[in-house]
Every structure is written in C-alpha cells, then in structure tokens.
Design a protein around this motif. Structure first.
Motif, PDB file in Angstrom:
ATOM      1  N   GLU A   1     -26.427  82.324 136.121  1.00  0.00           N
ATOM      2  CA  GLU A   1     -27.747  82.677 136.665  1.00  0.00           C
ATOM      3  C   GLU A   1     -27.638  84.015 137.379  1.00  0.00           C
ATOM      4  O   GLU A   1     -27.028  84.075 138.457  1.00  0.00           O
ATOM      5  CB  GLU A   1     -28.239  81.579 137.617  1.00  0.00           C
ATOM      6  N   PRO A   2     -28.178  85.100 136.806  1.00  0.00           N
ATOM      7  CA  PRO A   2     -28.844  85.145 135.504  1.00  0.00           C
ATOM      8  C   PRO A   2     -27.843  84.904 134.372  1.00  0.00           C
ATOM      9  O   PRO A   2     -26.635  85.050 134.558  1.00  0.00           O
ATOM     10  CB  PRO A   2     -29.414  86.562 135.453  1.00  0.00           C
ATOM     11  N   ALA A   3     -28.356  84.515 133.214  1.00  0.00           N
ATOM     12  CA  ALA A   3     -27.483  84.150 132.097  1.00  0.00           C
ATOM     13  C   ALA A   3     -26.553  85.306 131.729  1.00  0.00           C
ATOM     14  O   ALA A   3     -26.969  86.461 131.647  1.00  0.00           O
ATOM     15  CB  ALA A   3     -28.320  83.751 130.889  1.00  0.00           C
ATOM     16  N   LEU A   4     -25.289  84.965 131.533  1.00  0.00           N
ATOM     17  CA  LEU A   4     -24.284  85.956 131.150  1.00  0.00           C
ATOM     18  C   LEU A   4     -23.677  85.655 129.786  1.00  0.00           C
ATOM     19  O   LEU A   4     -23.275  86.550 129.062  1.00  0.00           O
ATOM     20  CB  LEU A   4     -23.178  86.014 132.208  1.00  0.00           C
ATOM     21  N   LEU A   5     -23.620  84.364 129.450  1.00  0.00           N
ATOM     22  CA  LEU A   5     -23.061  83.943 128.167  1.00  0.00           C
ATOM     23  C   LEU A   5     -24.007  82.980 127.472  1.00  0.00           C
ATOM     24  O   LEU A   5     -24.750  82.238 128.127  1.00  0.00           O
ATOM     25  CB  LEU A   5     -21.705  83.255 128.368  1.00  0.00           C
ATOM     26  N   TYR A   6     -23.950  82.983 126.146  1.00  0.00           N
ATOM     27  CA  TYR A   6     -24.741  82.066 125.344  1.00  0.00           C
ATOM     28  C   TYR A   6     -23.820  81.356 124.357  1.00  0.00           C
ATOM     29  O   TYR A   6     -22.877  81.956 123.835  1.00  0.00           O
ATOM     30  CB  TYR A   6     -25.828  82.800 124.557  1.00  0.00           C
ATOM     31  N   ALA A   7     -24.120  80.090 124.079  1.00  0.00           N
ATOM     32  CA  ALA A   7     -23.372  79.358 123.056  1.00  0.00           C
ATOM     33  C   ALA A   7     -24.263  78.316 122.402  1.00  0.00           C
ATOM     34  O   ALA A   7     -25.094  77.681 123.062  1.00  0.00           O
ATOM     35  CB  ALA A   7     -22.148  78.668 123.665  1.00  0.00           C
TER      36      ALA A   7
END
Length: 202
Positions: free
Chosen positions: A120-126
């Motif tokens: 938070e805030p988003a740093l990685l996505y999967a």
C-alpha cells in the motif's frame, strides 16, 4: 458470492468447514483473527535494506523472531471498476513496533482468477492459483508477477520474482487455524516465511 467461492467452484465445498466459514468473506461478513506466529524467518543479511524499504509500502519488514503476536483482518468491497475485492491486513507485533504485510485481492471474472496487488500503495502484482488439498486445507500460490509503478506494470523475469506459497488449514483438536507462508526466489532461496496459528474474534 465470495470471490473465493467463485474461483474454486465446486471445490469450495471440499474445504474444511471452518475454512469455508473463514473464506466466506462478503461486505457484511468480514473476518477478524488474532494469534501467534511461531516463527518469522528468512532473508540474507545483505537483503536488509530491501526489507527495510518495504516497510513504507506495508509489504516487507526486516524484523524476525519467534512467538510474535499477529492479527489479520479481511474486508470485502468493490473497486472503482465494479470488481469484487478483498482487502488483507496482516499485522505483526514486535513489541511496540507494528509491521504490515498487506494486499488487495480482486476477482477477474473474464479469466476466472484472483488478482493480487501487494503493498500500500501497490508495489507488486501476481496472479494467484487456489488448490484444495485432500485434507481440506487450502493452498494459494503466486504465478506470474509484475512490478507496479503507479499506472505502469512491468513484467518481472522469473529470476527476480518472489514466489509465494500459502497453506491454511484447521486443527480440530486445538480449534485453531494454522497458516504457513513461504516466499522464495529461484536464485536466492527463502526470502521470507512465517508459520503460526490464529482464531477468529469479533
């Protein structure tokens, strides 16, 4: 319908009954849990700056230890695009220091998968894969990952990814949920792991 029911389909009923209750998360049925992480381990010393930097994103932290108090809160909501979402807040209490490992999961109805934005805030996505084991436990595994830089998402080579495996089960004898999380890198090995138990509380 809970996003987890949606993605697991008929397999949802194969979960232990208490895990079915645990993952029946809708706007009017949040989940609150508290317990203890028996051990939080992993990460080479030279990675300390990376874990320290992750504190600012509520994603990683450098502290390690045993018998760490832990709370978890899951809340359901809807995103701006109408997608059903589950917010995960995991808090580890190292004395007066609180560390977070937060995420936002959402249902991709077209692909039939759950998307996971970490930090938070988003740093990685999967992308996430969900599997029900023969004993009724649930395994969650991260698949292809991307680095999130604002509105830009950059695919990560596998050698730079932190591949997570989460296993949740229920102990009927002790009446507790058990959890084990491992984040590994193909080159470095274990980056971060924790295991422990928790109960639901109001």
């Amino acid at each position: 319908m809970s996003i987890y029911k949606h993605v697991l389909g008929d397999d949802f009923t194969k979960l232990h009954p208490m895990l079915q209750k645990r993952y029946h998360i809708e706007p009017d049925t949040p989940f609150h849990g508290k317990g203890t992480m028996t051990a939080i381990t992993g990460g080479q010393k030279w990675l300390y700056p990376l874990f320290k930097l992750g504190v600012g994103w509520k994603l990683l932290f450098p502290e390690r230890g045993e018998n760490i108090p832990f709370t978890i809160t899951n809340n359901a909501r809807f995103g701006a695009n109408g997608e059903a979402q589950i917010h995960w807040e995991r808090v580890f209490h190292f004395g007066s220091t609180h560390r977070y490992f937060n995420a936002l999961m959402s249902l991709d109805g077209k692909r039939g998968i759950i998307k996971d934005y970490l930090g938070e805030p988003a740093l990685l996505y999967a992308d996430l894969a969900f599997t029900v084991k023969d004993d009724g436990a649930l395994t969650i595994e991260s698949l292809q990952q991307r680095l999130v830089l604002g509105k830009i998402e950059i695919p990560l080579p596998r050698l730079l990814q932190g591949l997570a495996t989460v296993t949740e089960s229920y102990d009927d004898e002790l009446e507790v949920y058990r959890i084990a999380v491992t984040v590994r890198n193909p080159l470095i090995g274990n980056l971060f792991s924790y295991e422990g138990e928790f109960v639901q509380h109001a």
